[in-house]
Design a protein around this motif. Structure first.
Motif, PDB file in Angstrom:
ATOM      1  N   ALA A 157       0.876  -1.258   0.076  1.00  0.00           N
ATOM      2  CA  ALA A 157       0.135   0.065   0.028  1.00  0.00           C
ATOM      3  C   ALA A 157       0.818   1.115  -0.012  1.00  0.00           C
ATOM      4  CB  ALA A 157      -1.011  -0.051   1.060  1.00  0.00           C
ATOM      5  N   THR A 158       0.388   2.412  -0.520  1.00  0.00           N
ATOM      6  CA  THR A 158       1.075   3.670  -0.277  1.00  0.00           C
ATOM      7  C   THR A 158       0.067   4.744  -0.127  1.00  0.00           C
ATOM      8  OG1 THR A 158       0.713   4.045  -2.831  1.00  0.00           O
ATOM      9  CG2 THR A 158       2.746   2.873  -2.137  1.00  0.00           C
ATOM     10  N   GLY A 159       0.405   5.872   0.370  1.00  0.00           N
ATOM     11  CA  GLY A 159      -0.317   7.154   0.588  1.00  0.00           C
ATOM     12  C   GLY A 159      -1.515   6.624   1.432  1.00  0.00           C
ATOM     13  N   PRO A 160      -2.821   7.230   1.076  1.00  0.00           N
ATOM     14  CA  PRO A 160      -3.937   7.290   2.148  1.00  0.00           C
ATOM     15  C   PRO A 160      -4.210   5.892   2.463  1.00  0.00           C
ATOM     16  CG  PRO A 160      -4.377   8.875   0.511  1.00  0.00           C
ATOM     17  CD  PRO A 160      -3.049   8.062   0.053  1.00  0.00           C
ATOM     18  N   CYS A 161      -4.004   4.864   1.541  1.00  0.00           N
ATOM     19  CA  CYS A 161      -4.225   3.511   1.743  1.00  0.00           C
ATOM     20  C   CYS A 161      -3.411   2.771   2.706  1.00  0.00           C
ATOM     21  CB  CYS A 161      -4.121   2.639   0.334  1.00  0.00           C
ATOM     22  SG  CYS A 161      -4.738   0.796   0.540  1.00  0.00           S
ATOM     23  N   LEU A 162      -2.123   3.085   2.601  1.00  0.00           N
ATOM     24  CA  LEU A 162      -1.234   2.861   3.623  1.00  0.00           C
ATOM     25  C   LEU A 162      -1.628   3.330   5.174  1.00  0.00           C
ATOM     26  CD1 LEU A 162       1.490   1.260   4.630  1.00  0.00           C
ATOM     27  CD2 LEU A 162       2.640   3.643   3.977  1.00  0.00           C
ATOM     28  N   LEU A 163      -1.948   4.374   5.200  1.00  0.00           N
ATOM     29  CA  LEU A 163      -2.174   4.980   6.486  1.00  0.00           C
ATOM     30  C   LEU A 163      -3.638   4.441   6.779  1.00  0.00           C
ATOM     31  CD1 LEU A 163      -2.159   7.266   8.571  1.00  0.00           C
ATOM     32  CD2 LEU A 163      -3.653   8.676   7.340  1.00  0.00           C
ATOM     33  N   GLU A 164      -4.591   3.920   5.939  1.00  0.00           N
ATOM     34  CA  GLU A 164      -5.745   3.329   6.708  1.00  0.00           C
ATOM     35  C   GLU A 164      -5.378   1.990   6.986  1.00  0.00           C
ATOM     36  OE1 GLU A 164      -9.955   3.229   6.714  1.00  0.00           O
ATOM     37  OE2 GLU A 164      -8.707   4.880   6.530  1.00  0.00           O
TER      38      GLU A 164
END
Length: 278
Positions: A23-30
């Motif tokens: 994952a990267t970006g907002p998906c990683l944070l989620e």
């Protein structure tokens, strides 16, 4: 998760790890906050040991990937705001869950931290584990004994000598008791007057074999100075003394531990006469 087999729980953990890795970006944070951190919180707050154990099994799939770049830092970032605070909870089950999760995740470190920051973080973890050795709840103490024995066996060479000595002293050291003895000093038959003197003495001994002869109906009270002094002599919970011996049996086969155990084990000779059959 509560009823999942080990293989299924491992698969859940592997799926979460792959999702985080890719994952990267907002998906990683989620993934980190809504999935992994929520699992950490749920494990600490679990209402039953079965649920807590199942959640730890899922999280262990992440713990086992610490050698992958970024995993150690991620685990520390997600654990730190939650787990250390949980050791101060009023609920003993929460403290036990936090302890067992910390033991599974140990050591929580960031490989990119400075040596000073890493030492401070490890000291904090050792302190929380040590506090659990003297927790008021015997189930927490039992979990701490088992965990400390495992840590010493796995990490003996890298745990500071002072920390090792402190852990072993909590397991096998001297035992302090308070002995209160009531004795009759004056008896007058004509007036039926009884004078009772109560003497309280605190002594430190390496054995817990006490023989007292007293007058019937006058109590002799023997109680620990604290809820738990040294755990091999914790008279409040026989299973705890058994857990200490099981942990030391694990360490006996560790060649690095043997020189220290040669000095500590003779203090436990009196346990051969322990009233608990185990």
């Amino acid at each position: 998760i509560p009823s999942g087999r080990k293989a299924v729980l491992d698969a859940y953990g592997d799926i979460i790890f792959r999702a985080w890795r890719d994952a990267t970006g907002p998906c990683l944070l989620e993934v980190e906050t809504s999935c992994i951190q929520n699992l950490i919180q749920a494990c600490i707050s679990a209402s039953t040991p079965t649920l807590a154990s199942a959640l730890r099994q899922v999280l262990n799939s992440l713990h086992s990937q610490k050698r992958v770049s970024g995993v150690g830092a991620m685990l520390l970032r997600l654990y730190e705001p939650i787990i250390f605070r949980a050791f101060g909870a009023a609920n003993a089950a929460v403290r036990r869950n936090a302890l067992m999760l910390l033991l599974d995740a140990f050591p929580l470190t960031n490989p990119e931290s400075s040596p000073e920051d890493m030492d401070e973080l490890l000291t904090l973890q050792f302190t929380r584990i040590r506090d659990c050795l003297v927790d008021e709840c015997p189930l927490v103490r039992m979990a701490a004994v088992e965990g400390v024995s495992g840590l010493l066996n796995l990490y003996w060479e890298i745990i500071p000598a002072s920390t090792t000595a402190l852990f072993l002293s909590k397991l096998t050291g001297k035992f302090a008791v308070t002995v209160t003895v009531a004795t009759i000093t004056t008896v007058s038959v004509t007036t039926v007057t009884v004078t009772v003197t109560v003497t309280t003495v605190t002594v430190t001994v390496t054995t817990v074999i006490v023989t007292v002869t007293t007058v019937p109906d006058l109590p002799v009270l023997i109680s620990p100075v604290a809820p738990c002094c040294e755990l091999a002599f914790d008279m409040s919970w026989p299973a705890l003394r058994v857990k200490v011996l099981e942990g030391l049996s694990l360490l006996v086969d560790n060649p690095h531990a043997q020189p220290v155990l040669k000095k500590a084990l003779p203090q436990l000779a009196c346990l051969l006469n322990d009233p608990a059959l185990k």
